[in-house]
Design an enzyme around this catalytic site. Structure first.
Site, PDB file in Angstrom:
ATOM      1  NE  ARG A  56      31.383  48.562   4.632  1.00  0.00           N
ATOM      2  CZ  ARG A  56      30.880  47.533   5.485  1.00  0.00           C
ATOM      3  NH1 ARG A  56      30.128  46.510   4.782  1.00  0.00           N
ATOM      4  NH2 ARG A  56      31.256  47.514   6.503  1.00  0.00           N
ATOM      5  CE  LYS A  78      26.906  42.519   8.829  1.00  0.00           C
ATOM      6  NZ  LYS A  78      27.972  43.586   8.642  1.00  0.00           N
TER       7      LYS A  78
END
Ligand SMILES: *Cc1c(COP(=O)(O)O)cnc(C)c1O
Length: 358
Positions: free
Chosen positions: A133, A38
């Protein structure tokens, strides 16, 4: 061919080198390595080099990036890293081989689509061990994951995983890794089969190097270490890796000598920030044709340590070069290493040219 600046110069040999080093450490500890693309916008050449040099799978947080890898014939398998949106699941099931999830609803929807498409997709259930998260909170993990795995008819829950160092900046430790492993052990007893444990990323390499990672963590998902040779959460250049992998080059468009404090009544800057100025008298400054739309200015690390990045607007980067020995001229090219956030933006910006050197 014209040469465009700013540009990212990609040293593919160094990326290959970093991949080999990380694959070596992982494989010698019986750990599967997922190469995370990514940061480089799933650049197919970078992904292919990762795959050729020891990475076992490719992972990306964006489904569009996974489709890009597929369409460029980069060999998988592919892991979808970001817990998926319900709306993208039909395509996620079609293109991804392994999906990280954290919600029962999402797992059930995947299961339904897997049944319809008759495609084998593996689910890794994320557990939050403290970073805040994604993931089921560790205290509820066993009951939730057991329940989900019982309900799945077509997809297979193959493992559990965790993510640290992203929101809370929580570091991997023996404690939180052992917590993950004890959840694994309990679940295996209930389920009657072995589970994979996807427990590491760049920041966890440190534990492998020190030999302090508990046995049983058997998948790492690594992006930053391979592509930058750094570890942002652990705040270090990884000593056995190369950092000349991706370099930003930008061109000087103005060389001048100006006061260090603006003249006139002050409002906010172009981004609504209130800039702070220290009066150092007149300074030698240069302007580079690169800005917020291309990079994260505070993440630029100049090759010349005497250069100081002062400020950037959308398209102009202002640099203090008073402490440099050399002279600067319009047309000069300056080089920078980049932080994770800065490199992410540079790869994402259509204004930044990408150039491979070998
Ligand atoms: C980005 C990401 C990684 C890779 O992290 P690095 O610090 O680049 O190694 C691993 N897991 C998940 C879920 C991610 O989103």
């Amino acid at each position: 061919m014209s040469i465009f600046f700013p540009r990212v110069v990609i040293n593919i040999d160094s990326i290959a080198y970093n991949t080999q080093k990380i694959a070596e450490i992982c494989h010698s500890n019986d750990i599967e390595l997922v190469g995370v693309t990514k940061l480089a916008l799933a650049n197919p050449e970078i992904a292919r080099v990762m795959r050729k040099n020891g990475v076992d799978k490719l992972g990306d947080s964006r489904l569009k990036n996974i489709i890009k890898l597929y369409e460029n014939n980069v060999p998988g398998p592919y892991q979808l890293l970001r817990i998926p949106m319900i709306s993208e699941l039909p395509l996620a099931v079609k293109y991804a081989d392994e999906i990280l999830v954290s919600m029962p609803e999402t797992a059930y929807e995947i299961d339904k689509i897997v049944g319809e498409l008759q495609k084998n997709v593996q689910i890794i259930y994320m557990i939050d061990v403290g970073d805040l998260r994604e993931g089921v909170w560790y205290e509820h993990a066993i009951s939730e994951i057991y329940e989900v795995s019982k309900q799945l008819k077509f997809a297979r829950l193959v493992g559990i995983g965790t993510n640290v160092g992203c929101y809370g900046g929580v570091l991997p430790t023996k404690e939180n890794m052992n917590m993950l492993l004890s959840i694994k052990n309990e679940l295996e007893k209930l389920l009657g089969y072995e589970l994979k444990v996807s427990g590491g990323s760049t920041v966890t390499l440190k534990m492998l190097e020190e030999g302090s990672l508990p046995k049983g963590i058997n998948q790492f998902r690594v992006g930053e270490g391979i592509i930058l040779g750094t570890d942002a959460t652990g705040d270090r250049d990884i000593p056995y890796l190369k950092q000349d992998t991706v370099i930003l080059e930008a061109e000087v468009v103005e060389v001048d000598y100006k006061p260090s404090v603006p003249v006139g009544e002050l409002g906010k800057d172009a981004f609504g920030r209130t800039p702070h100025f220290e009066d150092k008298g007149y300074r030698k400054r240069i302007i580079l044709a690169v800005g917020e739309q291309d990079v994260k200015p505070d993440g630029l690390i100049p090759f010349d340590k005497n250069i100081k990045v002062l400020h950037a607007s959308s398209d102009h980067l202002i640099i203090d070069v008073t402490d440099c020995d050399r002279e600067f001229h319009v047309g000069d090219i300056l080089k920078f290493r980049m932080s994770y956030g800065c490199a992410l933006r540079a790869f994402t910006s259509p204004y930044v040219e990408k150039l491979f050197v070998v």
